[in-house]
Design an enzyme around this catalytic site. Structure first.
Site, PDB file in Angstrom:
ATOM      1  CG  HIS A 168      40.342  37.393  40.707  1.00  0.00           C
ATOM      2  ND1 HIS A 168      39.359  37.873  40.113  1.00  0.00           N
ATOM      3  CD2 HIS A 168      39.858  36.225  41.025  1.00  0.00           C
ATOM      4  CE1 HIS A 168      38.208  36.943  39.774  1.00  0.00           C
ATOM      5  NE2 HIS A 168      38.647  36.083  40.615  1.00  0.00           N
ATOM      6  CG  ASP A 203      37.704  40.721  38.867  1.00  0.00           C
ATOM      7  OD1 ASP A 203      37.352  41.534  38.302  1.00  0.00           O
ATOM      8  OD2 ASP A 203      38.618  39.901  39.096  1.00  0.00           O
ATOM      9  CB  SER A 242      35.583  34.759  41.791  1.00  0.00           C
ATOM     10  OG  SER A 242      36.337  34.158  40.412  1.00  0.00           O
TER      11      SER A 242
END
Length: 456
Positions: free
Chosen positions: A257, A187, A163
């Site tokens: 996610h 991601d 992330s």
């Protein structure tokens, strides 16, 4: 005379308890553990680097930026992998962090550095956390430059960023002129980064090789390609098994996610290989338009995950590749892909979907190709992608079913001159073939004798 026995007793006690002579060496650093009150109040940035090696895999050592020689286990001749987490709205340590460390150590003798910036990442204000990412990157850059001064090779550094950690990795790589060996982005965060120029986010020039996986591109993740190869499992948005409504609680927000992490970790233990297929889009992949690997990929289609590095030279020549695959709901996430070729005999076109079942000695696996209705036209081959959750081999029999969306009206029949079935990831297996079949709508037809033909 009483002094000697007392000294012996204290020495024995020190040995049993890990006394002062070993205390400095055995002191273990752990990842910062915070809670919701910390997130509510916000936290001030602090970056801690925890070293793990095969010699002492259960005891993290807190690395000092300007005294690397104080850590005898930190061997500069080894490759070094940094693992960088992202936004922590509740403050607790990521539950996958130590699993990642153990799996990496099992693969190679390397330095594994967990980048703990939980103080700074724990905050209900996401925008405040984003503003800290540059400072984390500056901290890591200084540390890596110090490593280089101690004879470490930048090419042997692998940064795995999750992330916000993906963009932090990119910022570090940019500061080091793209000389880092590899960045793996799981991601990459989308909010505050979508639409930004390359210098404000991760991009392919940040390392010698950049591989990216997108699993939540319609919410918390980044949509567009960011690396030399970008993987889009299940299309890159909604992941199988993840909640579709907010009533599922926090899993609704993090499941898609976080799936990127679990998909990548699964490639470390070699439970199964997930083949990805370069393709313009996920719909083209599902429609069977990208099932053969291009001639310029002599090693075949790239394997997703840790070992995609084997395709580095080919992918660098292509500059950017987007690749697609589908997964199951649960670990190890691998589907078995078959190409199904059907030649219709009906004089009138038939529109519908196909369900295929593979029957083994004790198991059955089913693939329903129903993402859209296909057109079956006389003397025309229709190529379909059939994806099975379980790999059935050897196959004892096959069953087929033809369905249409007609709720009222006549039931149709689909007559086939021929169908054949070939395993995409097991090209050493023969094709399975059958001739002259009539499929009555919604009636399952079994074939016990399926003749092998030429190999796929």
């Amino acid at each position: 005379m009483e002094i000697l026995p007392r000294m012996v007793f204290l020495l024995v006690l020190a040995a049993l308890c890990g006394g002062e002579t070993q205390g400095a060496d055995r002191e273990c650093a752990t990842f910062t553990n915070l809670g919701f009150p910390d997130a509510f109040l916000g936290t001030k940035l602090q970056v801690r680097l925890l070293l793990y090696t095969r010699e002492d895999l259960q005891c993290g050592k807190l690395l000092l930026h300007h005294n690397l020689s104080a850590h005898p286990l930190f061997n500069m001749s080894r490759p070094t992998t940094f693992i960088i987490h992202g936004f922590r709205p509740t403050g607790e340590p990521p539950d996958w962090l130590y699993t990642a460390k153990d799996l990496l150590a099992a693969l190679d003798d390397m330095n594994i550095v967990l980048v703990d910036w939980n103080r700074g990442a724990t905050n209900l204000n996401y925008f405040s956390v984003v503003s800290n990412t540059r400072q984390v990157a500056d901290n890591l850059t200084d540390f890596i430059q110090n490593m280089e001064n101690h004879s470490a090779s930048l090419a042997s550094i692998h940064m795995i960023g999750v992330s916000l950690g993906a963009h932090i990795s990119g910022f570090v790589g940019a500061k080091l002129n793209g000389q880092i060996g590899r960045i793996t982005a799981l991601d990459p965060a989308g909010p505050q980064f979508n639409g930004q120029p390359p210098e404000e986010r991760l991009d392919p020039t940040d390392a010698q090789f950049v591989d990216v996986v997108h699993t939540d591109m319609d919410a918390l993740g980044f949509r567009k390609p960011l690396g030399h190869i970008d993987f889009y499992p299940n299309g890159g948005a909604d992941q199988p098994g993840c909640p579709s409504t907010i009533f599922s609680g926090k899993e609704y927000f993090k499941c898609d996610h976080q799936r990127s992490v679990y998909l990548f970790l699964n490639t470390l233990n070699k439970t199964c290989n997930i083949t990805s297929y370069p393709c313009p889009s996920y719909s083209d992949f599902l429609n069977g338009k990208c099932l053969s690997c291009p001639d310029f990929m002599p090693s075949g289609c790239p394997i997703f995950g840790y070992y995609v590095i084997k395709w580095k030279e080919t992918l660098l020549k292509l500059r950017q590749t987007s690749a697609y695959f589908s997964t199951t709901v649960n670990r190890p996430f691998c589907k078995t892909n078959y190409v199904l070729n059907m030649t219709a005999w009906n004089s009138e076109p038939r529109w519908g979907t196909i369900t295929v079942k593979l029957h083994g000695d004790r198991a059955v696996s089913e693939a329903t190709v129903n993402h859209k209705a296909f057109k079956f036209q006389q003397y025309t081959d229709t190529l379909l992608l059939a994806q099975f959750d379980e790999d059935i081999y050897p196959i004892q029999r096959i069953s087929l079913q033809f369905s249409t969306s007609n709720l009222v009206g006549p039931r149709y029949k689909l007559r086939l001159l021929r169908f054949w079935l070939g395993a995409l990831e097991h090209r050493d297996r023969p094709q399975l073939c059958r001739y002259d079949i009539v499929l009555a709508e919604k009636m399952e037809v079994h074939h016990r004798e399926v003749s092998p033909e030429v190999k796929v």
